[in-house]
Design a protein around this motif. Structure first.
Motif, PDB file in Angstrom:
ATOM      1  N   UNK A   1       8.726  -2.608  -1.627  1.00  0.00           N
ATOM      2  CA  UNK A   1       7.610  -1.707  -1.901  1.00  0.00           C
ATOM      3  C   UNK A   1       8.084  -0.461  -2.643  1.00  0.00           C
ATOM      4  N   UNK A   2       9.226   0.063  -2.272  1.00  0.00           N
ATOM      5  CA  UNK A   2       9.748   1.254  -2.948  1.00  0.00           C
ATOM      6  C   UNK A   2       9.915   0.998  -4.441  1.00  0.00           C
ATOM      7  N   UNK A   3      10.411  -0.166  -4.799  1.00  0.00           N
ATOM      8  CA  UNK A   3      10.582  -0.508  -6.217  1.00  0.00           C
ATOM      9  C   UNK A   3       9.227  -0.542  -6.913  1.00  0.00           C
ATOM     10  N   UNK A   4       8.251  -1.198  -6.302  1.00  0.00           N
ATOM     11  CA  UNK A   4       6.916  -1.301  -6.899  1.00  0.00           C
ATOM     12  C   UNK A   4       6.257   0.077  -7.023  1.00  0.00           C
ATOM     13  N   UNK A   5       6.410   0.905  -6.001  1.00  0.00           N
ATOM     14  CA  UNK A   5       5.803   2.227  -6.033  1.00  0.00           C
ATOM     15  C   UNK A   5       6.464   3.112  -7.086  1.00  0.00           C
ATOM     16  N   UNK A   6       7.774   3.019  -7.196  1.00  0.00           N
ATOM     17  CA  UNK A   6       8.461   3.808  -8.216  1.00  0.00           C
ATOM     18  C   UNK A   6       8.009   3.400  -9.614  1.00  0.00           C
ATOM     19  N   UNK A   7       7.815   2.108  -9.826  1.00  0.00           N
ATOM     20  CA  UNK A   7       7.301   1.666 -11.125  1.00  0.00           C
ATOM     21  C   UNK A   7       5.926   2.281 -11.386  1.00  0.00           C
TER      22      UNK A   7
ATOM     23  N   UNK B   1      -0.516   2.260  -3.499  1.00  0.00           N
ATOM     24  CA  UNK B   1      -0.581   0.816  -3.702  1.00  0.00           C
ATOM     25  C   UNK B   1      -0.722   0.119  -2.343  1.00  0.00           C
ATOM     26  N   UNK B   2      -1.212  -1.123  -2.325  1.00  0.00           N
ATOM     27  CA  UNK B   2      -1.255  -1.870  -1.059  1.00  0.00           C
ATOM     28  C   UNK B   2       0.147  -1.985  -0.463  1.00  0.00           C
ATOM     29  N   UNK B   3       0.259  -1.746   0.835  1.00  0.00           N
ATOM     30  CA  UNK B   3       1.583  -1.732   1.455  1.00  0.00           C
ATOM     31  C   UNK B   3       1.474  -2.013   2.949  1.00  0.00           C
TER      32      UNK B   3
ATOM     33  N   UNK C   1       4.263  -0.254   8.223  1.00  0.00           N
ATOM     34  CA  UNK C   1       5.612   0.049   8.695  1.00  0.00           C
ATOM     35  C   UNK C   1       6.425   0.838   7.668  1.00  0.00           C
ATOM     36  N   UNK C   2       6.143   0.638   6.395  1.00  0.00           N
ATOM     37  CA  UNK C   2       6.933   1.284   5.356  1.00  0.00           C
ATOM     38  C   UNK C   2       6.667   2.780   5.276  1.00  0.00           C
ATOM     39  N   UNK C   3       5.514   3.220   5.753  1.00  0.00           N
ATOM     40  CA  UNK C   3       5.154   4.637   5.662  1.00  0.00           C
ATOM     41  C   UNK C   3       6.125   5.542   6.423  1.00  0.00           C
ATOM     42  N   UNK C   4       6.775   4.998   7.441  1.00  0.00           N
ATOM     43  CA  UNK C   4       7.653   5.841   8.262  1.00  0.00           C
ATOM     44  C   UNK C   4       8.884   6.317   7.499  1.00  0.00           C
TER      45      UNK C   4
END
Length: 258
Positions: free
Chosen positions: A103-109, A149-151, A154-157
């Motif tokens: 997700x971090x990769x997708x969000x950075x893009x 973005x959709x995620x 758990x990743x929000x932490x």
């Protein structure tokens, strides 16, 4: 000690630790591997994100992140394929796993494609705030953009929110790396749009304990309220560059057992 004595003591420790020798035992060595602005930003952001726990393991896994991206982080972010993302499946650092990494990769893009990059997001986040909490509010705004973005929940932490009373140690450290430039060779200082006077200390166990022993922090938890309290003292010592004292507080705690 008096206020002047504490300031002089901390100034001496800043001089002691704010030099290139600091890099070899710190995660800041990861962004120092690169010369392109976007590579430095992404390497710094990802390394700071996993900067909790054993420092040797943080550094090891920071290098591994770069290896998994072919040591071209910006190119990987912008042109990755589904197969490229599968290469990340073996990565884990404590609770940060391949699902988070993906997700971090997708969000950075998304941030580089649609928001003009990391610096712009943080700059815009502090524009309408003029007080000493401006960058903490900018971090909170950054989190909103990062998770647009959709995620997985758990990743929000892995991105702290100062407006939720978090000290946001890792993002404040990342901002120190990107914004401070004092020609000492440690902080990289490639972001010119944000003033170092707005930065906050990356408050953690080490810096918090040292600050309490010096009497410049009374609150017992290392949370957002403690950060406000500590910031208020550090800004007295140097209003234009308060976060330089992170070198002193962290160095005293980690290297001297103060």
């Amino acid at each position: 000690m008096t206020t002047t004595e504490i300031k002089n003591f901390l100034d001496e420790k800043v001089e002691l630790y704010n030099n290139p020798n600091f890099i070899e035992s710190d995660p800041i060595q990861i962004p120092h591997l690169f010369s392109q602005k976007e590579d430095i930003e992404i390497a710094g952001f990802l390394s700071a994100t996993i900067a909790w726990g054993n420092r040797k393991m943080i550094i090891k896994n920071g290098h591994r992140m770069m290896d998994l991206m072919g040591n071209t982080p910006y190119d990987f972010v912008m042109s990755h394929s589904k197969n490229d993302l599968k290469q990340l499946e073996t990565f884990v650092h404590r609770t940060f796993n391949s699902l988070d990494f993906n997700y971090f990769i997708k969000s950075l893009k998304n941030i580089y494609s649609n928001h003009n990059g990391l610096e712009t997001v943080f700059y815009n986040g502090q524009l309408n705030n003029t007080d000493s909490r401006a960058m903490q509010m900018a971090i909170s705004e950054f989190k909103k953009v990062f998770f647009e973005l959709p995620h997985l929940t758990r990743t929000e932490k892995h991105i702290s929110d100062p407006m939720g009373n978090s000290a946001a140690k890792r993002i404040n450290m990342f901002l120190r790396w990107m914004v401070r430039q004092d020609n000492k060779g440690v902080d990289i200082g490639i972001w010119k749009s944000i003033s170092p006077s707005l930065l906050s200390c990356p408050l953690d166990v080490h810096s918090g304990n040292v600050a309490r022993k010096l009497g410049i922090l009374l609150r017992t938890q290392n949370d957002g309220k403690a950060l406000v309290e500590l910031d208020s003292k550090l800004r007295i010592y140097d209003p234009s560059d308060p976060v330089k004292y992170d070198f002193a507080l962290f160095g005293l705690g980690v290297f001297e057992g103060f």
